[in-house]
Motif scaffolding. Structure first.
Motif, PDB file in Angstrom:
ATOM      1  N   GLU A   1       0.867  -1.185   0.000  1.00  0.00           N
ATOM      2  CA  GLU A   1       0.000   0.000   0.000  1.00  0.00           C
ATOM      3  C   GLU A   1       0.901   1.232   0.000  1.00  0.00           C
ATOM      4  OE1 GLU A   1      -2.664   1.923  -0.776  1.00  0.00           O
ATOM      5  OE2 GLU A   1      -3.856   0.360   0.227  1.00  0.00           O
ATOM      6  N   ASP A   2       0.407   2.322  -0.593  1.00  0.00           N
ATOM      7  CA  ASP A   2       1.136   3.588  -0.569  1.00  0.00           C
ATOM      8  C   ASP A   2       0.657   4.419   0.609  1.00  0.00           C
ATOM      9  OD1 ASP A   2       2.562   2.923  -2.808  1.00  0.00           O
ATOM     10  OD2 ASP A   2       1.230   3.959  -4.207  1.00  0.00           O
ATOM     11  N   TYR A   3       1.609   4.825   1.463  1.00  0.00           N
ATOM     12  CA  TYR A   3       1.282   5.608   2.662  1.00  0.00           C
ATOM     13  C   TYR A   3       2.035   6.943   2.631  1.00  0.00           C
ATOM     14  CZ  TYR A   3      -0.449   1.203   4.658  1.00  0.00           C
ATOM     15  OH  TYR A   3      -1.133   0.038   4.898  1.00  0.00           O
ATOM     16  N   GLN A   4       1.307   8.016   2.902  1.00  0.00           N
ATOM     17  CA  GLN A   4       1.950   9.326   3.054  1.00  0.00           C
ATOM     18  C   GLN A   4       2.371   9.526   4.511  1.00  0.00           C
ATOM     19  OE1 GLN A   4      -1.143  11.823   0.881  1.00  0.00           O
ATOM     20  NE2 GLN A   4       0.746  12.837   0.263  1.00  0.00           N
ATOM     21  N   PRO A   5       3.404  10.352   4.732  1.00  0.00           N
ATOM     22  CA  PRO A   5       3.876  10.571   6.105  1.00  0.00           C
ATOM     23  C   PRO A   5       3.120  11.695   6.800  1.00  0.00           C
ATOM     24  CG  PRO A   5       5.346  11.668   4.580  1.00  0.00           C
ATOM     25  CD  PRO A   5       4.290  10.992   3.739  1.00  0.00           C
TER      26      PRO A   5
ATOM     27  N   ILE B   1      15.435  17.087  17.799  1.00  0.00           N
ATOM     28  CA  ILE B   1      14.681  18.224  17.277  1.00  0.00           C
ATOM     29  C   ILE B   1      14.450  18.044  15.780  1.00  0.00           C
ATOM     30  CG2 ILE B   1      14.724  20.717  16.888  1.00  0.00           C
ATOM     31  CD1 ILE B   1      16.462  20.932  19.424  1.00  0.00           C
ATOM     32  N   VAL B   2      13.185  18.099  15.376  1.00  0.00           N
ATOM     33  CA  VAL B   2      12.811  18.050  13.964  1.00  0.00           C
ATOM     34  C   VAL B   2      12.330  19.442  13.570  1.00  0.00           C
ATOM     35  CG1 VAL B   2      11.327  17.008  12.223  1.00  0.00           C
ATOM     36  CG2 VAL B   2      12.147  15.625  14.142  1.00  0.00           C
ATOM     37  N   ASP B   3      13.109  20.129  12.737  1.00  0.00           N
ATOM     38  CA  ASP B   3      12.715  21.470  12.304  1.00  0.00           C
ATOM     39  C   ASP B   3      13.039  21.650  10.827  1.00  0.00           C
ATOM     40  OD1 ASP B   3      15.433  21.522  12.491  1.00  0.00           O
ATOM     41  OD2 ASP B   3      15.568  23.246  13.823  1.00  0.00           O
ATOM     42  N   ASN B   4      12.471  22.688  10.243  1.00  0.00           N
ATOM     43  CA  ASN B   4      12.681  23.041   8.830  1.00  0.00           C
ATOM     44  C   ASN B   4      12.167  21.990   7.853  1.00  0.00           C
ATOM     45  OD1 ASN B   4      13.989  25.434   9.630  1.00  0.00           O
ATOM     46  ND2 ASN B   4      15.949  24.377   9.781  1.00  0.00           N
ATOM     47  N   ILE B   5      11.341  21.075   8.325  1.00  0.00           N
ATOM     48  CA  ILE B   5      10.700  20.105   7.433  1.00  0.00           C
ATOM     49  C   ILE B   5       9.395  19.671   8.089  1.00  0.00           C
ATOM     50  CG2 ILE B   5      11.923  18.104   8.412  1.00  0.00           C
ATOM     51  CD1 ILE B   5      11.994  16.981   5.520  1.00  0.00           C
ATOM     52  N   THR B   6       8.300  19.667   7.322  1.00  0.00           N
ATOM     53  CA  THR B   6       6.977  19.379   7.879  1.00  0.00           C
ATOM     54  C   THR B   6       6.384  18.084   7.359  1.00  0.00           C
ATOM     55  OG1 THR B   6       5.853  20.607   6.120  1.00  0.00           O
ATOM     56  CG2 THR B   6       6.516  21.856   8.078  1.00  0.00           C
ATOM     57  N   PHE B   7       6.851  17.605   6.202  1.00  0.00           N
ATOM     58  CA  PHE B   7       6.333  16.402   5.529  1.00  0.00           C
ATOM     59  C   PHE B   7       4.902  16.571   5.050  1.00  0.00           C
ATOM     60  CE2 PHE B   7       9.747  14.755   8.216  1.00  0.00           C
ATOM     61  CZ  PHE B   7      10.468  14.012   7.287  1.00  0.00           C
ATOM     62  N   ILE B   8       4.390  17.798   5.039  1.00  0.00           N
ATOM     63  CA  ILE B   8       3.034  18.040   4.532  1.00  0.00           C
ATOM     64  C   ILE B   8       3.040  17.886   3.013  1.00  0.00           C
ATOM     65  CG2 ILE B   8       1.207  19.764   4.270  1.00  0.00           C
ATOM     66  CD1 ILE B   8       2.076  20.927   6.950  1.00  0.00           C
ATOM     67  N   ASP B   9       2.115  17.080   2.491  1.00  0.00           N
ATOM     68  CA  ASP B   9       1.963  16.819   1.050  1.00  0.00           C
ATOM     69  C   ASP B   9       3.194  16.155   0.447  1.00  0.00           C
ATOM     70  OD1 ASP B   9      -0.594  17.909   1.028  1.00  0.00           O
ATOM     71  OD2 ASP B   9       0.146  19.931   0.654  1.00  0.00           O
ATOM     72  N   TYR B  10       3.972  15.437   1.260  1.00  0.00           N
ATOM     73  CA  TYR B  10       5.104  14.700   0.707  1.00  0.00           C
ATOM     74  C   TYR B  10       4.596  13.442   0.002  1.00  0.00           C
ATOM     75  CZ  TYR B  10       9.212  17.267   2.299  1.00  0.00           C
ATOM     76  OH  TYR B  10      10.202  18.200   2.434  1.00  0.00           O
ATOM     77  N   PRO B  11       5.318  12.965  -1.022  1.00  0.00           N
ATOM     78  CA  PRO B  11       4.875  11.773  -1.761  1.00  0.00           C
ATOM     79  C   PRO B  11       4.805  10.544  -0.858  1.00  0.00           C
ATOM     80  CG  PRO B  11       6.627  12.925  -2.935  1.00  0.00           C
ATOM     81  CD  PRO B  11       6.554  13.536  -1.568  1.00  0.00           C
ATOM     82  N   PRO B  12       3.961   9.581  -1.211  1.00  0.00           N
ATOM     83  CA  PRO B  12       3.835   8.369  -0.385  1.00  0.00           C
ATOM     84  C   PRO B  12       5.008   7.419  -0.588  1.00  0.00           C
ATOM     85  CG  PRO B  12       2.415   8.212  -2.301  1.00  0.00           C
ATOM     86  CD  PRO B  12       3.018   9.593  -2.344  1.00  0.00           C
ATOM     87  N   LEU B  13       5.227   6.557   0.404  1.00  0.00           N
ATOM     88  CA  LEU B  13       6.179   5.459   0.306  1.00  0.00           C
ATOM     89  C   LEU B  13       5.407   4.157   0.098  1.00  0.00           C
ATOM     90  CD1 LEU B  13       8.760   6.178   3.173  1.00  0.00           C
ATOM     91  CD2 LEU B  13       8.691   7.098   0.853  1.00  0.00           C
ATOM     92  N   GLU B  14       6.042   3.240  -0.618  1.00  0.00           N
ATOM     93  CA  GLU B  14       5.433   1.918  -0.788  1.00  0.00           C
ATOM     94  C   GLU B  14       5.789   1.060   0.419  1.00  0.00           C
ATOM     95  OE1 GLU B  14       5.418  -1.926  -3.831  1.00  0.00           O
ATOM     96  OE2 GLU B  14       6.577  -0.119  -4.319  1.00  0.00           O
ATOM     97  N   SER B  15       4.761   0.566   1.114  1.00  0.00           N
ATOM     98  CA  SER B  15       4.966  -0.189   2.345  1.00  0.00           C
ATOM     99  C   SER B  15       4.095  -1.439   2.334  1.00  0.00           C
ATOM    100  CB  SER B  15       4.617   0.679   3.561  1.00  0.00           C
ATOM    101  OG  SER B  15       4.715  -0.044   4.760  1.00  0.00           O
TER     102      SER B  15
ATOM    103  N   GLN C   1      11.018  16.420  -3.261  1.00  0.00           N
ATOM    104  CA  GLN C   1       9.924  17.290  -2.829  1.00  0.00           C
ATOM    105  C   GLN C   1      10.437  18.427  -1.966  1.00  0.00           C
ATOM    106  OE1 GLN C   1       6.621  16.834  -3.828  1.00  0.00           O
ATOM    107  NE2 GLN C   1       6.358  18.886  -2.978  1.00  0.00           N
ATOM    108  N   CYS C   2      11.424  18.141  -1.128  1.00  0.00           N
ATOM    109  CA  CYS C   2      12.025  19.181  -0.291  1.00  0.00           C
ATOM    110  C   CYS C   2      12.611  20.287  -1.162  1.00  0.00           C
ATOM    111  CB  CYS C   2      13.093  18.574   0.617  1.00  0.00           C
ATOM    112  SG  CYS C   2      13.928  19.768   1.691  1.00  0.00           S
TER     113      CYS C   2
END
Length: 676
Positions: free
Chosen positions: A389-393, A403-417, A470-471
Motif C-alpha cells: 500500500e502507498d502511505y503518506q507521512p 529536534i525536527v525542524d525546517n521540514i513538515t512532511f506536509i503533502d510529501y509523496p507516499p512510500l510503498e509499504s 519534494q524538499c
C-alpha cells in the motif's frame, strides 16, 4: 433561461388563471369585487408557482479594473553602505504618493532583504542579506495573470538566492531605479573562499580563494592566510586589464583538534575606496574521528544514493554501500548499520550485529523477506500479507527524541509499504505516522527504539528519494531533508546516554547568517516538557560581556535567535529555572558582512533586466521621469470588465412581499364584503 423553464412558467400562469377564475368567476354573479379578487388570487398563486419553478435570470454588471503597479524597495545594508538610503526613501515616498500614478494604477508596495514583506510600514536598510530572486518568485506567483509592471528600487547586488536575471518573466516590464552610478574605481577584493566545515587531525585540508580586480593599470597583490598572528600561506598575484581574477588554491595543515579561525587578506591598493572586501574570515573544525556507517543491501535502488548524499552532506560522516558478504569481510568499526530491504542473505549480518551490539536502521522495501526479518530479531514483528500500500507521512508533533525542524512532511509523496500491522516488542517513539487519503492510520511509518544501550530504527517503506526531491521543490534546497536525515543518523550512531536537557547548535556561524540555538527539555519520564522555563546566558570571551535571555517554545523545542550579536568567541549555558539542570557549549561568530563587499551598484545586470522585459532603467537622480513614462504608456490602460450573475427568483425578496400583499388584500376585501 432555457425553453423548459419558459414552458413551466406558462403552465404555472395557466394553472393560476384557471384556479382564480374557477373560484371567483365560474358559476357566480359577475361583479367588480370578484374580478379584483380573481386578479389578486391569480397573482398570489402564480407567484407561489414561480417560486417552485425557480427560474434564473442573468444580471450583467460593469466595472473598471486598473492595472497594478508594484513598487519594491531594497531594504538591505548595502544600500546604506553605498550612501543611497535617503535617496531611496525619498524616491519611494514620492512614487507611492504620486496622484498621477494613483489615478492610473493600483499601487502595491514591497520591501525585501533576506525575506520579502508584502507591505511597508517602515524601512531601516538593516537586512543582512539581499534576495532579489526571492522577491521575483513571490511577484511571479501573485501577479501571473495580471498586468503588473514593477518599479525595482535597488542597487542590484544580490547575496543569496538564484540569479534574478533568469527568474524575471519577460511579459511583465521591470523598471529598475538604480541606487548608485556608473563610476568605476580600482579595487582588489576577496570574491569567495571555499573550504570544508571539518578537517581531520594530522591531515591537510584544501582552501580555494577567488580573487578579483577592477581596474586598468597592472598591479600586484599580496595574498596571505593567517592563523592568529602567524602567516600560514602567502602568494603574490599579478592583475591587469585582461587578467581580472585568479583562483588560488592552498593546502593547510590540521595540527590541533578544535575550531581554528583563519583570515584571508589581500593588500589593498594605495587609494582603494572599499577596503572591507580585502579580507575574509573563515573557520574550520578539526576532529580526530569520523562516524562510519554501513549501508548493507542486495539491490540497486534510488534510495541508496539519496541516503548516502544526505548523510555525507556532513563531512563528519562516511557511508559505505556494501553487500552482505562485503560487510562481513570489513574490519572497520561501524557506528551504525543500515539494513536496506533485508532478506535471508542477511543472516550473517544479523549475527555480527548481535555479537558486536551495533546500532541499526532497518528500511523495509518491496523485496524485504518479512518471515526472515521476524525470525532474525526480537524488536518488532510485521504481519505478512504479501500485499503493499502507498502511505503518506504525517509528522508526530509530540516526538521529542531529537529536534525536527525546517521540514513538515506536509503533502510529501507516499512510500510503498507492506500492508499489515507492525507490532513493536519494545518501547518505541514514532516520528512519522502512516496516512491514507489524509486519514491517520495510527500505524508507524518511521520509529526509533532503545534497548540494552543500543539504538534502532525502522522505516517501513521505500521511495524516500521522492522526499528529497519534494524538499527541493518546496524550498529550492535539499537542506531541510538532509538536516533531518543528519540528525536522525547522529542520534542512531551515538551511544551517549540520553540527557534531559539537550542542545542543538553549530560550532561556528558567519556574521550574516541566522544564529539559532535550540534546546529540548524532558521531564523525569523523558516526555517533552512544554511548560519549562529555560534561559540562556552567553558571554563574549574577549570583552567578558554577558547577557541572559529566555528561550521561546517552538513546536517540540525551545529556540532563541541570537542574530545580530557582535563577532567573536562565545561561551553559553542554558538552564532550567524550575529544576537544577543545565547544559553548556561554545560557538564562534566570524566577522564578515557580505553587504559591505560591493563597491557600487550592479548597473549592467539591472539594465539587462529592463531591456529583456521591454522596459527602461533609471538612475536614482532621474526617478521622476518614470512617472510620466508610466502614465503615458498605452500598455497600462484601465480595462472595463463585465460580470454576469445568474440570480434565482427565490432570492428575490420582493416576490415574497408581493405574495403577502396579494393574500392580505384579498382577505381584507372578502372580509369587508362579507364573503368570509
Amino acid at each position: 433561461m432555457n425553453s423548459q423553464t419558459i414552458i413551466f412558467i406558462v403552465i404555472s400562469g395557466i394553472i393560476a388563471l384557471l384556479l382564480a377564475l374557477f373560484q371567483y368567476i365560474y358559476k357566480s354573479k359577475k361583479s367588480k369585487v370578484k374580478l379584483w379578487l380573481a386578479v389578486l388570487r391569480f397573482v398570489s398563486i402564480f407567484a407561489i408557482l414561480l417560486l417552485l419553478v425557480n427560474p434564473k435570470f442573468e444580471a450583467v454588471s460593469y466595472y473598471e479594473e486598473k492595472p497594478n503597479l508594484v513598487i519594491a524597495l531594497d531594504n538591505s545594508e548595502s544600500v546604506a553602505y553605498l550612501k543611497q538610503d535617503e535617496k531611496a526613501k525619498t524616491a519611494f515616498q514620492n512614487l507611492i504618493s504620486s496622484t498621477e500614478l494613483q489615478n492610473k494604477f493600483n499601487i502595491k508596495t514591497f520591501k525585501f532583504g533576506e525575506n520579502v514583506l508584502l507591505s511597508i510600514d517602515s524601512f531601516y536598510f538593516n537586512e543582512r542579506q539581499t534576495n532579489i530572486s526571492g522577491f521575483f518568485k513571490n511577484y511571479n506567483e501573485l501577479y501571473k495573470n495580471t498586468i503588473s509592471p514593477v518599479i525595482l528600487i535597488s542597487d542590484g547586488n544580490q547575496t543569496i538566492g538564484n540569479d534574478y536575471k533568469y527568474i524575471v518573466k519577460k511579459n511583465q516590464p521591470v523598471y529598475p531605479i538604480i541606487l548608485g552610478d556608473t563610476s568605476t574605481f580600482s579595487d582588489l577584493r576577496i570574491g569567495q573562499v571555499n573550504v570544508n566545515r571539518y578537517a581531520y587531525l594530522k591531515n591537510k585540508f584544501p582552501v580555494e580563494i577567488i580573487t578579483n580586480y577592477s581596474g586598468i593599470e597592472p598591479t600586484t597583490g599580496s595574498l596571505n592566510i593567517r592563523l592568529g598572528n602567524s602567516i600560514v600561506f602567502a602568494k603574490k598575484i599579478e592583475f591587469n586589464a585582461n587578467k581580472t581574477s585568479e583562483i588560488v588554491k592552498a593546502n593547510l595543515n590540521a595540527s590541533n583538534i578544535g575550531i581554528k579561525n583563519y583570515k584571508v587578506e589581500i593588500a589593498p591598493l594605495e587609494n582603494e575606496k572599499n577596503k572591507v572586501n580585502n579580507y575574509k574570515n573563515f573557520a574550520i573544525e578539526i576532529i580526530d574521528q569520523k562516524t562510519n556507517i554501513a549501508l548493507v543491501t542486495e539491490n540497486l535502488h534510488p534510495d541508496l544514493g539519496v541516503l548516502k548524499k544526505a548523510i555525507e552532506s556532513n563531512e563528519q560522516r562516511s557511508v559505505s554501500i556494501l553487500k552482505p558478504k562485503e560487510f562481513i569481510s570489513q574490519s572497520i568499526d561501524f557506528n551504525l548499520v543500515i539494513l536496506f530491504s533485508p532478506n535471508n542473505r542477511f543472516n550473517s549480518v544479523y549475527k555480527r550485529i548481535l555479537n558486536q551490539k551495533l546500532n541499526t536502521f532497518t528500511i523495509a522495501g518491496s523485496s524485504t523477506d518479512w518471515n526472515f526479518v521476524n525470525d532474525s530479531q526480537s524488536l518488532f514483528k510485521q504481519e505478512v500479507t504479501n500485499q503493499s500500500e502507498d502511505y503518506q507521512p504525517e509528522l508526530n508533533p509530540n516526538f521529542g527524541v531529537f529536534i525536527v525542524d525546517n521540514i513538515t512532511f506536509i503533502d510529501y509523496p507516499p512510500l510503498e509499504s507492506d500492508f499489515g500491522n507492525t507490532t513493536f516488542l519494545v518501547p518505541q517513539e514514532t516520528i512519522l505516522y502512516k496516512t491514507i487519503n489524509g486519514i491517520n492510520t495510527e500505524e508507524s511509518l518511521l520509529s526509533t527504539f532503545e534497548i540494552n544501550n543500543q539504538k534502532h530504527a525502522l522505516l517501513n517503506g521505500e521511495g524516500i528519494w521522492r522526499w528529497r526531491a519534494q524538499c527541493y521543490l518546496n524550498t529550492d534546497s535539499f537542506e531541510g531533508f538532509d538536516n533531518f536525515i543528519g540528525k536522525f543518523v547522529q542520534y542512531l550512531s551515538s551511544n551517549k546516554k540520553r540527557q534531559r536537557l539537550s542542545l542543538d547548535y553549530k560550532s561556528f556561524y558567519n556574521q550574516n547568517e541566522n544564529i539559532i540555538v535550540n534546546a529540548q527539555f524532558f521531564n523525569k519520564n523523558y516526555e517533552f516538557d512544554t511548560n519549562s522555563n529555560l534561559q540562556i546566558t552567553y558571554v563574549n570571551e574577549e570583552t567578558n560581556v554577558s547577557k541572559t535571555l529566555p528561550l521561546l517554545l517552538n513546536n517540540t523545542s525551545y529556540r532563541i535567535d541570537l542574530s545580530g550579536i557582535e563577532p567573536g568567541d562565545y561561551n553559553f549555558s542554558i538552564k532550567s529555572n524550575d529544576e537544577p539542570i543545565s547544559s553548556s557549549g561554545n560557538f564562534t561568530i566570524l566577522a564578515y558582512n557580505v553587504e559591505q563587499q560591493f563597491l557600487n551598484a550592479d548597473v549592467t545586470k539591472l539594465q539587462s533586466v529592463a531591456t529583456s522585459t521591454n522596459a527602461k532603467s533609471y538612475f536614482i537622480d532621474e526617478y521622476n521621469t518614470i512617472i510620466s513614462e508610466l502614465v503615458s504608456d498605452e500598455r497600462y490602460a484601465t480595462i472595463q470588465k463585465s460580470k454576469r450573475n445568474r440570480i434565482p427568483i427565490i432570492d428575490w425578496k420582493y416576490l415574497l412581499s408581493l405574495i403577502a400583499l396579494a393574500l392580505s388584500l384579498e382577505w381584507c376585501i372578502r372580509k369587508y364584503n362579507g364573503l368570509i
